[in-house]
Design a protein around this motif. Structure first.
Motif, short mmCIF file in Angstrom:
data_model
loop_
_atom_site.label_atom_id
_atom_site.label_comp_id
_atom_site.label_asym_id
_atom_site.label_seq_id
_atom_site.Cartn_x
_atom_site.Cartn_y
_atom_site.Cartn_z
N THR A 1 0.85 -1.20 0.00
CA THR A 1 0.00 0.00 0.00
C THR A 1 0.88 1.25 0.00
O THR A 1 2.07 1.20 0.35
N THR A 2 0.30 2.36 -0.37
CA THR A 2 0.99 3.65 -0.35
C THR A 2 0.14 4.62 0.46
O THR A 2 -1.05 4.78 0.20
N ARG A 3 0.79 5.24 1.45
CA ARG A 3 0.08 6.19 2.32
C ARG A 3 0.66 7.59 2.11
O ARG A 3 1.86 7.76 1.90
N GLU A 4 -0.22 8.56 2.18
CA GLU A 4 0.16 9.96 1.99
C GLU A 4 0.17 10.66 3.34
O GLU A 4 -0.75 10.49 4.14
N TYR A 5 1.23 11.45 3.59
CA TYR A 5 1.38 12.16 4.85
C TYR A 5 1.63 13.64 4.58
O TYR A 5 2.25 14.02 3.58
N LEU A 6 1.15 14.47 5.52
CA LEU A 6 1.49 15.88 5.56
C LEU A 6 2.78 16.00 6.37
O LEU A 6 2.85 15.53 7.50
N ARG A 7 3.83 16.60 5.79
CA ARG A 7 5.15 16.61 6.43
C ARG A 7 5.53 18.02 6.86
O ARG A 7 5.45 18.96 6.08
N LEU A 8 5.95 18.14 8.13
CA LEU A 8 6.52 19.38 8.67
C LEU A 8 7.89 19.06 9.24
O LEU A 8 8.06 18.02 9.91
N SER A 9 8.88 19.93 9.00
CA SER A 9 10.26 19.66 9.40
C SER A 9 10.83 20.85 10.17
O SER A 9 10.40 22.00 9.97
N HIS A 10 11.81 20.55 11.03
CA HIS A 10 12.51 21.60 11.78
C HIS A 10 13.97 21.18 11.93
O HIS A 10 14.26 20.10 12.45
N TYR A 11 14.89 22.03 11.46
CA TYR A 11 16.31 21.72 11.55
C TYR A 11 16.85 22.22 12.89
O TYR A 11 16.62 23.37 13.29
N MET A 12 17.60 21.34 13.61
CA MET A 12 18.24 21.69 14.88
C MET A 12 19.73 21.83 14.62
O MET A 12 20.45 20.81 14.53
N PRO A 13 20.23 23.08 14.46
CA PRO A 13 21.64 23.27 14.09
C PRO A 13 22.61 22.75 15.14
O PRO A 13 23.68 22.25 14.81
N GLU A 14 22.28 22.88 16.44
CA GLU A 14 23.21 22.44 17.47
C GLU A 14 23.40 20.92 17.45
O GLU A 14 24.45 20.41 17.84
N ALA A 15 22.36 20.19 16.99
CA ALA A 15 22.47 18.73 16.91
C ALA A 15 22.77 18.27 15.49
O ALA A 15 23.10 17.09 15.28
N ASP A 16 22.62 19.17 14.51
CA ASP A 16 22.84 18.86 13.10
C ASP A 16 21.93 17.72 12.63
O ASP A 16 22.37 16.77 12.00
#
Length: 583
Positions: A236-251
């Motif tokens: 099966t193929t599922r569709e997701y809404l994606r939100l991302s956040h970059y943490m520079p101190e942890a890279d």
């Protein structure tokens, strides 16, 4: 479309809140441990060990200190490395997979720390094979870096809190490889193409040791400013809404996924609800308009309908009167027809019996002639014996003559009973008595065919619901047919058996003849159907027998025996008195 976009924006807002919470939790968890490596590096025991790394006593003191600190801080591991990358003390010094003696100079956290910088690094342990986040700090003594202290933090507790929730969370490194996730099947999967350059950079730091890296089948798109990700898996193929956040101190990059199936379902449901409301409103207006039109039409037609109904009532009343008269005439005709049918059936039964008697006449003539000839001989002999004075011998001859007369009277009595018209009423009939009377009638026919009748009755009392004379007629017809079937054959046995099965009695007559051909099996009980030659039968015997058994509430059937010959099966109800006694 607008509804879907609105629900997507709302879902994105909720997912953003979840993302902020996840980032805050990760940042807070890691910030607790960030200053600890530098504090441990300033400890006298650590500095003393790095000044004399081969001293066993200093190693033992450092190992115990690190083990104690590791237990208090609930971290994963703490260990000390020399400038060449060798580990000389560790909190797990007593464990089988201890870091003591291992060299980690290829790790970026060592390379940065030995250069005099605080460092962070997340990776899969090459020795412990456990994921963790590494904090490192140089051990500076009098302006000279003598070694590196490393502090490893376990991240499993954070990851376990992500499982089973509404959102799917994962953390990816700069190469797009998933390092932390609430979905174990995604671990060490790449959301970016795993080209040679990315794999080379990952292998250089041995960030994931020997773990197998594989691409995650994803396809990304943008829907009105929202980033969508489709992930294939398990058919099966599922569709997701994606939100991302970059943490520079942890890279690394923290990602939150929300399944869009529920969002699109909500949008479709809302659209359907709106369309349904519009349809209902339109339908309501149409109903109101039609109702008003119908009221007007009803008022206009009411008078006409009343007049039409009165006219139709008069017509129907007259029609019903005529129909009632016709029904009464038909009922009278049917009753008369039923009476004629019953009389015709009784006449057919009697004709069948008389036809059977006619067929047995030759055998009966022989049966009577023998006793008459013997009686004549005994009478002449008795006269001579009396003339000679031999009275006792003459008396014996007279007794023999009397016995022969009784024998002929018995045969005559059974023939009269068989020939008379039966009583229509059904009642309890002892089956053994009927069979005994039947044998008296069919004995001449069996003798003429040189057939042997074998009777097998169960020991229990067999009393059936029937008429004795008509049941006797059925048995005479079937046994006579069996005698016809075996006449002239090598095996001339006829088997008559009776047994009880629950509330029914099964009577079977089996011969060893040629059996019933399949072509005539369905017609064998039809009136005037016969396989005998001209003048040898009317074709009524089995038809009459079939109707007699049906009148008894039973069944008459025929089939071929697996070992040869035909089997006629009569099924009758047991008498009510026997059933009541059994209960």
């Amino acid at each position: 479309m607008l509804l879907t976009r609105s629900y997507m924006d709302e879902a994105s807002s909720q997912a953003g809140s979840a993302l902020r919470l996840a980032v805050a939790a990760l940042g807070g968890h890691l910030s607790r441990y960030e200053p600890l490596p530098a504090l441990i590096a300033d400890h006298d025991d650590i500095e003393a060990l790095l000044q004399a790394p081969n001293d066993p006593a200093l190693r033992r003191i450092a190992n115990e200190y690190l083990n104690e600190i590791n237990g208090l801080l609930e971290s994963s591991d703490i260990y000390v490395m020399t400038p060449d990358g060798n580990t000389i003390a560790a909190s797990n010094y007593e464990m089988p997979g201890t870091f003591v003696g291992q060299n980690f100079d290829y790790r970026p956290y060592f390379q940065d720390a030995i250069a005099g910088r605080q460092a962070r690094f997340y990776a899969l342990g090459t020795t412990s094979l456990k994921r963790g986040y590494y904090f490192s700090s140089p051990v500076d003594v009098d302006g000279r870096i003598l070694g590196v202290i490393v502090f490893k933090v376990d991240i499993d507790s954070i990851e376990s809190s992500w499982r089973g929730g509404e959102y799917k969370l994962f953390v990816a490194d700069p190469e797009g490889i998933i390092f932390m996730t609430g979905s174990p099947e995604w671990l060490y999967s790449g959301i970016l193409p795993l080209d040679a350059a990315r794999l080379a950079r990952t292998q250089a730091s041995r960030r994931y040791a020997e773990a197998e890296l594989r691409p995650l089948p994803v396809a990304e798109s943008v829907y009105y400013g929202q980033h969508l990700m489709r992930i294939a898996g398990e058919g099966t193929t599922r569709e997701y809404l994606r939100l991302s956040h970059y943490m520079p101190e942890a890279d690394w990059t923290v990602n939150v996924l929300l399944d869009t199936a529920s969002v699109r379902t909500q949008a479709r449901t809302a659209l359907i609800a709106i369309l349904l409301f519009i349809c209902l409103a339109t339908l309501g207006l149409a109903v109101l308009w039609q109702r008003r039109a119908r009221i007007e039409e009803r008022l206009r037609l009411q008078e006409e309908t009343r007049n039409e109904l009165e006219r139709r009532v008069d017509e129907r009343t007259a029609d019903l009167a005529r129909v009632n008269e016709q029904i009464e005439l038909e009922i009278a005709e049917r009753r008369l027809t039923e009476q004629e049918l019953r009389k015709t059936q009784a006449d057919l039964i009697q004709a069948g019996k008389l036809a059977g008697l006619g067929q047995m006449s030759a055998a009966l003539s022989h049966e009577f002639n023998q006793p008459l000839a013997a009686a004549k001989t005994y009478a002449d002999s008795a006269a001579l014996l009396i003339d000679r004075g031999r009275v006792p011998e003459a008396q014996d001859n007279v007794r023999r003559i009397s016995s022969l007369i009784d024998r002929m009277a018995s045969i005559s009595r059974h023939l009269r009973n068989f020939a008379r018209k039966p009583n229509e009423k059904l009642g309890p009939v002892p089956l053994p008595d009927v069979i005994a009377d039947t044998l008296e009638i069919v004995a001449p026919r069996l003798k003429a065919a040189d057939a042997k009748l074998i009777v097998q009755l169960s020991e229990e009392t067999l009393i059936v619901k029937a008429g004795p004379v008509r049941l006797q007629q059925v048995l005479v017809n079937i046994i006579s047919n069996a005698a016809d079937a075996v006449e002239g054959l090598d095996d001339r046995r006829i088997m008559l058996s009776a047994r009880r099965e629950e509330d029914r009695v099964i009577v079977e007559v089996r011969d060893h003849g040629p059996g019933v051909p399949a072509a005539i099996a369905e017609r064998i009980f039809d009136p005037f159907f016969t396989t005998k030659g001209v003048g040898k039968g009317l074709g009524l015997g089995l038809s009459i027998s079939y109707n007699i058994i049906k009148d008894f509430g039973g069944n008459l059937s025929v089939e071929n025996h697996p070992e040869g010959g035909a089997v006629f099966r009569i099924v009758l109800d047991i008498a009510a008195s026997v059933r009541a006694a059994a209960e």
